[in-house]
Motif scaffolding. Sequence first.
Motif, PDB file in Angstrom:
ATOM      1  N   ARG A   1      10.725  12.609   0.968  1.00 16.98           N
ATOM      2  CA  ARG A   1       9.457  12.790   1.660  1.00 16.98           C
ATOM      3  C   ARG A   1       8.446  11.664   1.228  1.00 16.98           C
ATOM      4  O   ARG A   1       7.591  11.292   1.821  1.00 16.98           O
ATOM      5  CB  ARG A   1       8.651  14.263   0.908  1.00 16.98           C
ATOM      6  CG  ARG A   1       9.350  15.500   1.259  1.00 16.98           C
ATOM      7  CD  ARG A   1       8.412  16.529   1.361  1.00 16.98           C
ATOM      8  NE  ARG A   1       7.468  16.542   1.796  1.00 16.98           N
ATOM      9  CZ  ARG A   1       6.389  17.371   1.791  1.00 16.98           C
ATOM     10  NH1 ARG A   1       6.359  18.666   1.370  1.00 16.98           N
ATOM     11  NH2 ARG A   1       5.033  17.203   2.683  1.00 16.98           N
ATOM     12  N   GLN A   2       8.907  10.994  -0.237  1.00 21.45           N
ATOM     13  CA  GLN A   2       7.976   9.730  -0.566  1.00 21.45           C
ATOM     14  C   GLN A   2       8.362   8.766   0.788  1.00 21.45           C
ATOM     15  O   GLN A   2       7.441   8.038   1.128  1.00 21.45           O
ATOM     16  CB  GLN A   2       8.479   9.368  -1.715  1.00 21.45           C
ATOM     17  CG  GLN A   2       7.768  10.253  -2.943  1.00 21.45           C
ATOM     18  CD  GLN A   2       8.137   9.793  -4.266  1.00 21.45           C
ATOM     19  OE1 GLN A   2       7.551   8.631  -4.548  1.00 21.45           O
ATOM     20  NE2 GLN A   2       8.979  10.346  -5.136  1.00 21.45           N
ATOM     21  N   LEU A   3       9.724   8.654   1.091  1.00 24.17           N
ATOM     22  CA  LEU A   3      10.096   7.409   2.151  1.00 24.17           C
ATOM     23  C   LEU A   3       9.381   7.848   3.415  1.00 24.17           C
ATOM     24  O   LEU A   3       9.035   7.030   3.986  1.00 24.17           O
ATOM     25  CB  LEU A   3      11.707   7.562   1.848  1.00 24.17           C
ATOM     26  CG  LEU A   3      12.286   7.054   0.811  1.00 24.17           C
ATOM     27  CD1 LEU A   3      13.821   7.081   0.825  1.00 24.17           C
ATOM     28  CD2 LEU A   3      12.065   5.249   0.665  1.00 24.17           C
ATOM     29  N   GLY A   4       9.582   9.171   3.807  1.00 20.70           N
ATOM     30  CA  GLY A   4       8.979   9.602   4.976  1.00 20.70           C
ATOM     31  C   GLY A   4       7.704   9.158   4.966  1.00 20.70           C
ATOM     32  O   GLY A   4       6.888   8.709   6.031  1.00 20.70           O
ATOM     33  N   ARG A   5       6.617   9.538   4.032  1.00 25.38           N
ATOM     34  CA  ARG A   5       5.304   9.099   3.820  1.00 25.38           C
ATOM     35  C   ARG A   5       5.049   7.747   4.054  1.00 25.38           C
ATOM     36  O   ARG A   5       4.180   7.337   4.661  1.00 25.38           O
ATOM     37  CB  ARG A   5       4.862   9.495   2.588  1.00 25.38           C
ATOM     38  CG  ARG A   5       3.319   9.346   2.433  1.00 25.38           C
ATOM     39  CD  ARG A   5       2.442  10.171   3.382  1.00 25.38           C
ATOM     40  NE  ARG A   5       0.838   9.882   2.920  1.00 25.38           N
ATOM     41  CZ  ARG A   5       0.106  10.233   3.689  1.00 25.38           C
ATOM     42  NH1 ARG A   5       0.305  10.857   4.971  1.00 25.38           N
ATOM     43  NH2 ARG A   5      -1.245  10.149   3.258  1.00 25.38           N
ATOM     44  N   SER A   6       5.815   6.812   3.328  1.00 22.11           N
ATOM     45  CA  SER A   6       5.702   5.363   3.512  1.00 22.11           C
ATOM     46  C   SER A   6       6.038   4.916   4.890  1.00 22.11           C
ATOM     47  O   SER A   6       5.188   3.924   5.474  1.00 22.11           O
ATOM     48  CB  SER A   6       6.946   4.758   2.434  1.00 22.11           C
ATOM     49  OG  SER A   6       6.332   4.805   1.228  1.00 22.11           O
ATOM     50  N   GLN A   7       6.967   5.527   5.689  1.00 21.35           N
ATOM     51  CA  GLN A   7       7.184   4.964   7.078  1.00 21.35           C
ATOM     52  C   GLN A   7       6.120   5.509   7.987  1.00 21.35           C
ATOM     53  O   GLN A   7       5.684   4.874   9.015  1.00 21.35           O
ATOM     54  CB  GLN A   7       8.751   5.791   7.210  1.00 21.35           C
ATOM     55  CG  GLN A   7       8.979   5.096   8.831  1.00 21.35           C
ATOM     56  CD  GLN A   7       9.195   3.698   8.825  1.00 21.35           C
ATOM     57  OE1 GLN A   7      10.037   3.043   8.297  1.00 21.35           O
ATOM     58  NE2 GLN A   7       8.462   2.959   9.602  1.00 21.35           N
ATOM     59  N   ALA A   8       5.593   6.685   7.480  1.00 25.67           N
ATOM     60  CA  ALA A   8       4.349   7.195   8.463  1.00 25.67           C
ATOM     61  C   ALA A   8       3.267   6.203   8.346  1.00 25.67           C
ATOM     62  O   ALA A   8       2.446   6.325   9.458  1.00 25.67           O
ATOM     63  CB  ALA A   8       4.161   8.889   7.909  1.00 25.67           C
TER      64      ALA A   8
ATOM     65  N   PHE B   1       1.002  -1.108  -0.047  1.00 23.66           N
ATOM     66  CA  PHE B   1      -0.030  -0.029  -0.018  1.00 23.66           C
ATOM     67  C   PHE B   1       0.907   1.171  -0.060  1.00 23.66           C
ATOM     68  O   PHE B   1       1.825   1.282   0.481  1.00 23.66           O
ATOM     69  CB  PHE B   1      -0.719  -0.115   1.276  1.00 23.66           C
ATOM     70  CG  PHE B   1      -1.977   1.281   1.517  1.00 23.66           C
ATOM     71  CD1 PHE B   1      -3.123   1.266   0.717  1.00 23.66           C
ATOM     72  CD2 PHE B   1      -1.653   2.525   2.074  1.00 23.66           C
ATOM     73  CE1 PHE B   1      -3.918   2.282   0.808  1.00 23.66           C
ATOM     74  CE2 PHE B   1      -2.219   3.450   1.989  1.00 23.66           C
ATOM     75  CZ  PHE B   1      -3.436   3.573   1.608  1.00 23.66           C
ATOM     76  N   ASN B   2       0.334   2.332  -0.603  1.00 24.58           N
ATOM     77  CA  ASN B   2       0.869   3.625  -0.618  1.00 24.58           C
ATOM     78  C   ASN B   2      -0.252   4.703  -0.848  1.00 24.58           C
ATOM     79  O   ASN B   2      -1.022   4.456  -1.877  1.00 24.58           O
ATOM     80  CB  ASN B   2       1.966   3.603  -1.336  1.00 24.58           C
ATOM     81  CG  ASN B   2       2.776   5.156  -1.268  1.00 24.58           C
ATOM     82  OD1 ASN B   2       3.136   5.495  -0.068  1.00 24.58           O
ATOM     83  ND2 ASN B   2       3.284   5.834  -2.264  1.00 24.58           N
ATOM     84  N   ARG B   3       0.085   5.933  -0.686  1.00 26.79           N
ATOM     85  CA  ARG B   3      -0.973   6.838  -0.907  1.00 26.79           C
ATOM     86  C   ARG B   3      -0.441   8.286  -0.781  1.00 26.79           C
ATOM     87  O   ARG B   3       0.204   8.400   0.055  1.00 26.79           O
ATOM     88  CB  ARG B   3      -2.093   6.775   0.003  1.00 26.79           C
ATOM     89  CG  ARG B   3      -3.348   7.767  -0.626  1.00 26.79           C
ATOM     90  CD  ARG B   3      -4.624   7.478   0.132  1.00 26.79           C
ATOM     91  NE  ARG B   3      -5.761   8.613  -0.202  1.00 26.79           N
ATOM     92  CZ  ARG B   3      -5.696   9.551   0.320  1.00 26.79           C
ATOM     93  NH1 ARG B   3      -5.128  10.164   1.168  1.00 26.79           N
ATOM     94  NH2 ARG B   3      -6.854  10.409  -0.102  1.00 26.79           N
ATOM     95  N   LYS B   4      -0.369   8.824  -1.928  1.00 27.52           N
ATOM     96  CA  LYS B   4       0.125  10.311  -1.994  1.00 27.52           C
ATOM     97  C   LYS B   4      -0.767  11.421  -1.132  1.00 27.52           C
ATOM     98  O   LYS B   4      -1.768  10.857  -0.953  1.00 27.52           O
ATOM     99  CB  LYS B   4       0.191  10.824  -3.500  1.00 27.52           C
ATOM    100  CG  LYS B   4       1.152   9.949  -4.254  1.00 27.52           C
ATOM    101  CD  LYS B   4       1.132  10.328  -5.680  1.00 27.52           C
ATOM    102  CE  LYS B   4       1.252  11.754  -6.235  1.00 27.52           C
ATOM    103  NZ  LYS B   4       1.115  12.061  -7.622  1.00 27.52           N
ATOM    104  N   GLY B   5      -0.201  12.417  -0.866  1.00 30.00           N
ATOM    105  CA  GLY B   5      -0.794  13.340  -0.052  1.00 30.00           C
ATOM    106  C   GLY B   5      -0.869  13.308   1.279  1.00 30.00           C
ATOM    107  O   GLY B   5       0.029  12.592   1.891  1.00 30.00           O
TER     108      GLY B   5
END
Length: 598
Positions: free
Chosen positions: A512-519, A463-467
């Motif tokens: 930021r993409q990596l940070g979002r995935s970890q979050a 799973f991943n989601r932008k925003g």
Amino acid sequence: MANRQLCRVCVPRLLPASFSSTLSAVSSSRRSTVSNRQSMREARLRAAREQHSSPPSYTLADLVFNPDLQRSLSDGKGTIETKKCDKDCSEAFEEAVEQLNYLLISDETNKAVNAAFEAAIAQLNYLQSNEDTIRDSVISRRDAKKFTVKYLERSGLALETVEKLNYIHVSGTKGKGSTCALTESLLRHQGLKTGFYSSPHILATNERIRINGQPLDKAKFTEHFWKVYNRLWELREHDHDMPAYFKFVTILGFHVFVEEKVDVAVLEVGIGGESDCTNIVRNVGTVGITSLALEHTDLLGTTLEEIAWQKAGIIKPGSHVFTHVTQPECLEVIRQRAKDNGIDTIFEVPPTEDYFKSEATAAQPYEDLSAVIKLNGSLAVQLAMDYLVRAKGRKHIANEVLMDQQLLDGLVKSHWPGRCQKVEWRGMRLFFDGAHTLESIEVCAEWFHKNVKDSPNPKILIFNRKGQSDIRPLLKVLRRTCPFDMACFSPNLSAAKPIYASQVFLSVSEERQLGRSQAIANDWDDLCRNENTPCNSQAFAHMVDAFVAIRQKFPLTENSGHLDVLVTGSFHLVGAAIAALDAIDQSQRNNEEEEEQK
């Protein structure tokens, strides 16, 4: 040769997109320096027979984008069928190979076409906006249509010329792309030449512009790209006077549709509707609005009424408006926007199930339809029929429940990759769905559960989601679907370096993409702890790492390792997964070939 009756042993029953590799040996033999024609014929025939006797090599991308190939493999027909003959058919076989060679691009030409396409996309990527530019665009979004028209006409195409074509325009929160795909298929099955503009793409940018249901040929895309790009570049008034990525591809789409002389073009709105780049055509006769929910609130508003106002901005004077919006407050906004354009009535379409209660559909039970058709089929039928009434004189009353074999074929034979799509690959049942709103995730979860509820295979979530919106409501829906044995969270990146230029996204930094995935992984673990269940999440830098880790945990053997894998949250994530699995597969095959040569 054209008049000779060829034996079936000579002609493949199946010609998938990747079939050039199946006859690569034939092409190589044809280019060899054989001293005389007879020797060349024998070499080519021998190579063709060798290839003919072994199954062709398919990529996962071939299966995703070629439904006929996937169905053939599912039916056990993935290899070329032959039957014996009691005569020497060498000459006929050779002629069949000759015939196929005319249909297939040589390896060198194919590589050149792909290289030129990748170069064009690399140049196009420079038009992508970074994060600061996107934030600024929120303020100036009202100028999007004005600048689209400016660049369209500067590119050499007058708006009046664009408006000579026929259009169906569709906006909405959930299902607008699927509705467009179904509508295009319905019209194509009526014998019309169709254009279809959509976003985003999964693997390659040319997917956004389709002719007769197929992504624009890469060579044609490249040709049109440089023609439009060079003209705009030459006529710049200052260094930054170029359209942004989406605006440019929209303009390119209009060029293609005009050049191809399509009978009708189906346009999917990018974001919103009122200020979207696709909303420059002033004479759209048929408008569709799919279901609505809160999305892109920084651009479109923070209430459903504000969202509805934006989506209804595609209504034009004289348009016939069809919708399956259900919220009363949204319907009221849509009706008011219609009245503002002199339209007294909007049509709330009947449920799709109503079309499947007659003898004409007895062979196709409603229960067996895909989720895409169940949700969007009725709206697509009404949009297609409205166009046929307007342009072709078909007899049909708005919202009439009608289904015949042609319409049924248009629905069930439509193909929209990455939307509630199941593909079997290397011991995995892959479930692809680019769902990214709460409502679409609920549909995705129900579809996945229906398919795996009786399966003993381990269940994997990717799973991943932008925003930056709260992701936990979506994760809660997914957690209710089934007990996942492993939850993987990754940016929309296929590998450490992009495999295709079309998968380069500059709008958000990799950090930021990596940070979002970890979050997101942390949110998943929080939900696990709250429910006293094991924390089984893991964040990855890219999809290759994710699939390698999955196979390390669940190795594939003769008796175990079969998996059910759900990839959802983003269409770009679906594309990254496909590219990653093909890259892994290619690497394994290369290693095997190297071992064989030792």
